[in-house]
Design a protein around this motif. Structure first.
Motif, mmCIF file in Angstrom:
data_model
loop_
_atom_site.group_PDB
_atom_site.id
_atom_site.type_symbol
_atom_site.label_atom_id
_atom_site.label_comp_id
_atom_site.label_asym_id
_atom_site.label_seq_id
_atom_site.Cartn_x
_atom_site.Cartn_y
_atom_site.Cartn_z
ATOM 1 N N PHE A 79 0.848 -1.202 0.000
ATOM 2 C CA PHE A 79 0.000 0.000 0.000
ATOM 3 C C PHE A 79 0.874 1.239 0.000
ATOM 4 O O PHE A 79 2.003 1.214 0.502
ATOM 5 C CB PHE A 79 -0.872 0.052 1.260
ATOM 6 C CG PHE A 79 -2.010 -0.929 1.238
ATOM 7 C CD1 PHE A 79 -3.260 -0.558 0.771
ATOM 8 C CD2 PHE A 79 -1.835 -2.237 1.703
ATOM 9 C CE1 PHE A 79 -4.305 -1.458 0.756
ATOM 10 C CE2 PHE A 79 -2.876 -3.141 1.694
ATOM 11 C CZ PHE A 79 -4.114 -2.740 1.219
ATOM 12 N N ALA A 81 1.082 4.424 1.867
ATOM 13 C CA ALA A 81 0.508 4.900 3.121
ATOM 14 C C ALA A 81 0.954 6.336 3.392
ATOM 15 O O ALA A 81 2.078 6.723 3.072
ATOM 16 C CB ALA A 81 0.950 4.001 4.269
ATOM 17 N N GLU A 90 5.733 3.464 0.785
ATOM 18 C CA GLU A 90 5.128 2.208 0.370
ATOM 19 C C GLU A 90 5.338 1.166 1.457
ATOM 20 O O GLU A 90 6.472 0.809 1.775
ATOM 21 C CB GLU A 90 5.739 1.728 -0.956
ATOM 22 C CG GLU A 90 5.184 2.491 -2.139
ATOM 23 C CD GLU A 90 5.467 1.832 -3.473
ATOM 24 O OE1 GLU A 90 6.090 0.753 -3.497
ATOM 25 O OE2 GLU A 90 5.052 2.403 -4.491
ATOM 26 N N GLN A 93 1.130 -4.591 4.177
ATOM 27 C CA GLN A 93 0.184 -4.754 5.282
ATOM 28 C C GLN A 93 0.304 -6.150 5.880
ATOM 29 O O GLN A 93 0.252 -7.154 5.174
ATOM 30 C CB GLN A 93 -1.223 -4.529 4.751
ATOM 31 C CG GLN A 93 -2.290 -4.738 5.816
ATOM 32 C CD GLN A 93 -3.681 -4.578 5.235
ATOM 33 O OE1 GLN A 93 -4.155 -3.481 4.995
ATOM 34 N NE2 GLN A 93 -4.341 -5.711 5.019
ATOM 35 N N ARG A 96 -5.000 -6.396 9.549
ATOM 36 C CA ARG A 96 -5.879 -5.247 9.657
ATOM 37 C C ARG A 96 -6.721 -5.475 10.902
ATOM 38 O O ARG A 96 -7.347 -6.513 11.059
ATOM 39 C CB ARG A 96 -6.762 -5.196 8.414
ATOM 40 C CG ARG A 96 -7.448 -3.886 8.191
ATOM 41 C CD ARG A 96 -8.117 -3.917 6.841
ATOM 42 N NE ARG A 96 -7.243 -3.326 5.827
ATOM 43 C CZ ARG A 96 -7.698 -2.667 4.767
ATOM 44 N NH1 ARG A 96 -8.979 -2.549 4.572
ATOM 45 N NH2 ARG A 96 -6.862 -2.154 3.886
ATOM 46 N N MET A 103 1.398 -2.247 9.593
ATOM 47 C CA MET A 103 2.176 -2.240 8.365
ATOM 48 C C MET A 103 3.652 -2.479 8.653
ATOM 49 O O MET A 103 4.136 -2.237 9.761
ATOM 50 C CB MET A 103 2.048 -0.883 7.645
ATOM 51 C CG MET A 103 0.648 -0.359 7.493
ATOM 52 S SD MET A 103 -0.358 -1.344 6.387
ATOM 53 C CE MET A 103 0.312 -0.864 4.825
ATOM 54 N N THR A 117 -6.721 2.812 8.117
ATOM 55 C CA THR A 117 -6.942 2.236 6.776
ATOM 56 C C THR A 117 -7.366 3.306 5.765
ATOM 57 O O THR A 117 -7.159 3.148 4.566
ATOM 58 C CB THR A 117 -8.028 1.139 6.807
ATOM 59 O OG1 THR A 117 -9.158 1.660 7.496
ATOM 60 C CG2 THR A 117 -7.521 -0.106 7.483
ATOM 61 N N LYS A 119 -6.011 5.964 5.290
ATOM 62 C CA LYS A 119 -4.817 6.623 4.745
ATOM 63 C C LYS A 119 -4.023 5.690 3.832
ATOM 64 O O LYS A 119 -2.881 5.963 3.500
ATOM 65 C CB LYS A 119 -3.911 7.064 5.908
ATOM 66 C CG LYS A 119 -4.598 8.043 6.834
ATOM 67 C CD LYS A 119 -3.806 9.318 6.902
ATOM 68 C CE LYS A 119 -4.594 10.422 7.569
ATOM 69 N NZ LYS A 119 -3.961 10.884 8.797
ATOM 70 N N LEU A 120 -4.643 4.547 3.470
ATOM 71 C CA LEU A 120 -3.938 3.588 2.631
ATOM 72 C C LEU A 120 -4.519 3.579 1.217
ATOM 73 O O LEU A 120 -5.733 3.650 1.040
ATOM 74 C CB LEU A 120 -4.095 2.172 3.205
ATOM 75 C CG LEU A 120 -3.447 1.901 4.549
ATOM 76 C CD1 LEU A 120 -3.760 0.492 4.987
ATOM 77 C CD2 LEU A 120 -1.954 2.119 4.482
#
Lengths: 349, 349
Positions: A79, A81, A90, A93, A96, A103, A117, A119-120
């Motif tokens: 992701f 982020a 980058e 993950q 969650r 991360m 999440t 912000k991903l």
């Protein structure tokens, strides 16, 4: 061609009538509307099942990039982020938890972060899922359908060419008693489409013991009135002297038909062959009625059955639809002009 | 069979190249097989000719086609009548009791013909109503769009061949493919709904709303077949003598007047062909709509042919008699439409 030149001349002088602009706008819209759906089908057929289900859909077949990091058994999704300090990085993950994702930095696996999440954004790259195409070949009877369709199309076209050209030969070269009746019979069949004799043709096919065999699809449509007419019109234009000369040389009637008339009628035969291939490859209602066992399905019937069964597996369905398009696409690319003149001259399809 | 001159007709250019291509592709192996086949058939055919005489060979050539026509068109048509006047569930006419006009009486047992719900066979009458609605909308939009497209394609535009191909190519697609392509676009999370939400709209469930389902059935049908009718009209447009336009140009006649006074009147015969063909096709609509909507939601897009197919083949009790009676009714409608076309073409020529 004179008015065209006049209009061109006007165009060159820089004078654009509003209808010119409207015409180009219409054509541009047409390209999007006509080509767009098929392009969209082909693009979609290369997507993963996951990206087919996302909304709004992405234009190109993208899939999320994954990285392998030492210490983690599974490849982790990547992701982009935005960290608390506003820095963009980058990250992969790990898991969650609710709205927070744990991360890890692929460059520095010891460094772990907790990011909201929201912000991903997934890091994605172009990837074509060719497995959409290869898997149905193994999982489903898809190759079987493909073969059935090819078989039906080829054999039916050969039979159609043979018997229709024979009838056209008889109706164009000979004068005989009952010719008018024979012509009327051919015209009569033009007016009786399969839609109104579906049930009794099924009975005939049953009596012949052909239900669920591919011959049940091939035979009923083999003699076509349009084919007879097309070939007859063409054979009428052939020079009679040639046939008379052959008779003088003691050629049999069959030899005249096979060795002289058939080669000369090749252009008309080619047109009929192309039409027959199109009809047979795309045929739907009759095979749907007469083929009930899946091992005898043609491609079109198979696709229709799939769309009922595989409602959630659009990835396979789309890929198989694309495969069924390939012969048609080839015909279109190489023979489009040919079919177009055929339709324009005969008004048939 | 290659030592004879081929392609002596005036429009030899595209044909000859196709033949050359076919010949190269087929290669000599195919030729060898054909040659062997020929020798195999030659001898018995010569014997047959000695037996029946040269003149009567016409019947021999005609025979295969007439056998096919009889077996799969004329005999079925007769059996169709037998089916419609008999009852029971058997497929074999000998086991079906004669019921007179009961099937028809049952089919036409309606409180009011304007209200399908008041009929005993309400699905048939819903089919009739839907087919009527579909045919009218389809006819109007088909004629409009194919006329506009033909007029635009007849203008002196750049890339005419390309644009013509763009509008023509869906004609070659199978109905199943056409329906699946659009189903994919129109589904709940499809491309169109993505577009709608992007411009701030709401998702629409196109196949749950009866009005939308009918709209898209017509739209998809026009999309798929427009190219065919456009070609017929384009052929008509190109046959209009150029000097008429030249004269109009000299008199500085406005374009709309040229269209109204020259183009449309001279295009009228082709327009009639398009109208009648679109009518005949519209009444027989099945494939695309069946795969696209399945006749739903409910019976909102159920057509007559789908009713016939389902009554005979896809329901618990296969009611061949009722399906045959419905076929005969459809056949009468088609017969009248074809007669209208024949009388038109006769008066035109």
């Amino acid at each position: 061609m004179k008015p065209i030149q006049l209009l061109r001349a006007r165009r060159r002088s820089g004078h654009w009538h509003w209808t010119d602009i409207a015409a180009y706008a219409y054509l541009g819209l047409g390209v999007i509307l006509m080509f767009g759906p098929v392009v969209w089908l082909v693009l979609s057929s290369f997507k993963t099942q996951a990206s087919l289900l996302e909304f709004p859909p992405s234009l190109l077949p993208l899939s999320q990039q994954e990285v392998r990091i030492a210490g983690f058994p599974q490849p982790l999704p990547l992701f982009a982020a935005t960290l608390d300090n506003g820095e963009r990085r980058e990250l992969a993950q790990i898991r969650r938890i609710g709205l927070i994702a744990q991360m890890v930095d692929p460059a520095d696996p010891k460094q772990q972060y907790r990011v909201a999440t929201a912000k991903l954004a997934p890091v994605r790259h172009l990837s074509f899922m060719t497995s959409n195409y290869t898997e149905p070949l193994q999982k489903f009877a898809f190759t079987r359908y493909l073969w059935n369709s090819v078989f039906v199309t080829m054999i039916a076209t050969l039979i159609t060419l043979l018997i229709n050209s024979m009838a056209a030969y008889a109706l164009s070269i000979y004068e005989f008693r009952g010719k008018t009746i024979a012509m009327l019979m051919v015209i009569g069949t033009l007016m009786i489409p399969i839609t109104i004799i579906l049930v009794p043709v099924y009975l005939v096919v049953t009596k012949l013991g052909l239900v669920n065999s591919l011959w049940a699809v091939i035979l009923p449509g083999a003699a076509t009135p349009t084919g007879v007419f097309l070939l007859r019109q063409y054979m009428l234009t052939l020079p009679r002297d040639l046939i008379e000369a052959a008779r003088m040389d003691k050629a049999s009637e069959w030899q005249i038909y096979w060795r002289i008339v058939m080669p000369l009628a090749a252009p008309a035969l080619a047109v009929l062959a192309i039409f027959s291939i199109m009809w047979r490859w795309n045929e739907f209602l009759w095979p749907l009625a007469v083929l009930t066992k899946s091992e005898s399905f043609t491609l079109q019937i198979g696709l229709n059955a799939f769309q009922g069964e595989l409602q959630t597996q659009w990835n396979y369905l789309l890929a198989m639809t694309v495969v069924s398009l390939i012969p048609v696409a080839l015909v279109f690319v190489f023979l489009q002009r040919f079919i177009a003149t055929g339709i324009a001259n005969t008004g048939m399809k | 069979m290659t030592d004879l001159p081929t392609g002596i007709e005036p429009q030899a250019a595209p044909t000859a190249s196709l033949l050359a291509r076919l010949r190269r592709a087929g290669g000599t192996a195919f030729g060898a097989v054909l040659g062997a086949l020929l020798r195999l058939v030659d001898r018995p055919m010569r014997l047959l000719q000695q037996l029946v005489g040269e003149r009567r060979m016409a019947y021999v050539f005609l025979l295969p086609n007439l056998v096919f026509f009889s077996l799969f068109v004329f005999v079925p048509l007769a059996i169709d009548l037998v089916f419609s006047f008999t009852g029971g569930e058997s497929l074999f006419p000998s086991q079906r009791p004669y019921v007179g006009t009961d099937q028809y009486a049952y089919l036409f047992d309606c409180g009011s013909f304007f209200d399908p719900a008041s009929c005993r066979v309400d699905h048939f009458w819903r089919g009739v109503a839907n087919t009527l609605r579909f045919t009218i909308f389809q006819l109007v939009s088909m004629v409009t769009f194919s006329l506009v497209t033909a007029l635009v394609l007849n203008m002196p535009i750049r890339g005419r061949g390309f644009f013509r191909a763009v509008y023509f190519f869906p004609v070659l697609l199978s109905p199943v493919v056409v329906a699946l392509v659009w189903k994919w676009i129109l589904q709940r999370d499809g491309l169109l709904n993505a577009g709608l939400t992007m411009i701030g709209g709401q998702k629409i469930l196109f196949f749950v709303d009866p009005g939308w389902a009918m709209f898209w059935s017509v739209f998809v049908s026009v999309w798929a077949h427009m190219g065919f009718y456009t070609l017929i009209l384009l052929a008509g447009l190109q046959a209009i003598p150029a000097d008429l336009y030249e004269a109009a140009q000299m008199d500085a006649t406005p374009r709309w007047r040229v269209l109204w006074r020259i183009t449309l009147p001279l295009l009228w015969p082709n327009l009639i062909v398009v109208i009648v063909l679109a009518l005949i096709r519209g009444v027989q609509t099945f494939d695309e709509v069946f795969v696209l909507t399945g006749g739903g939601p409910g019976t909102a897009t159920l057509m007559i042919v789908q009713y016939i197919y389902e009554t005979a083949f896809a329901s618990q009790v296969q009611n061949f008699g009722l399906a045959a009676a419905a076929s005969i009714v459809l056949g009468v409608v088609l017969f009248l439409l074809t007669l209208a076309q024949l009388s038109r073409t006769r008066s035109a020529s």
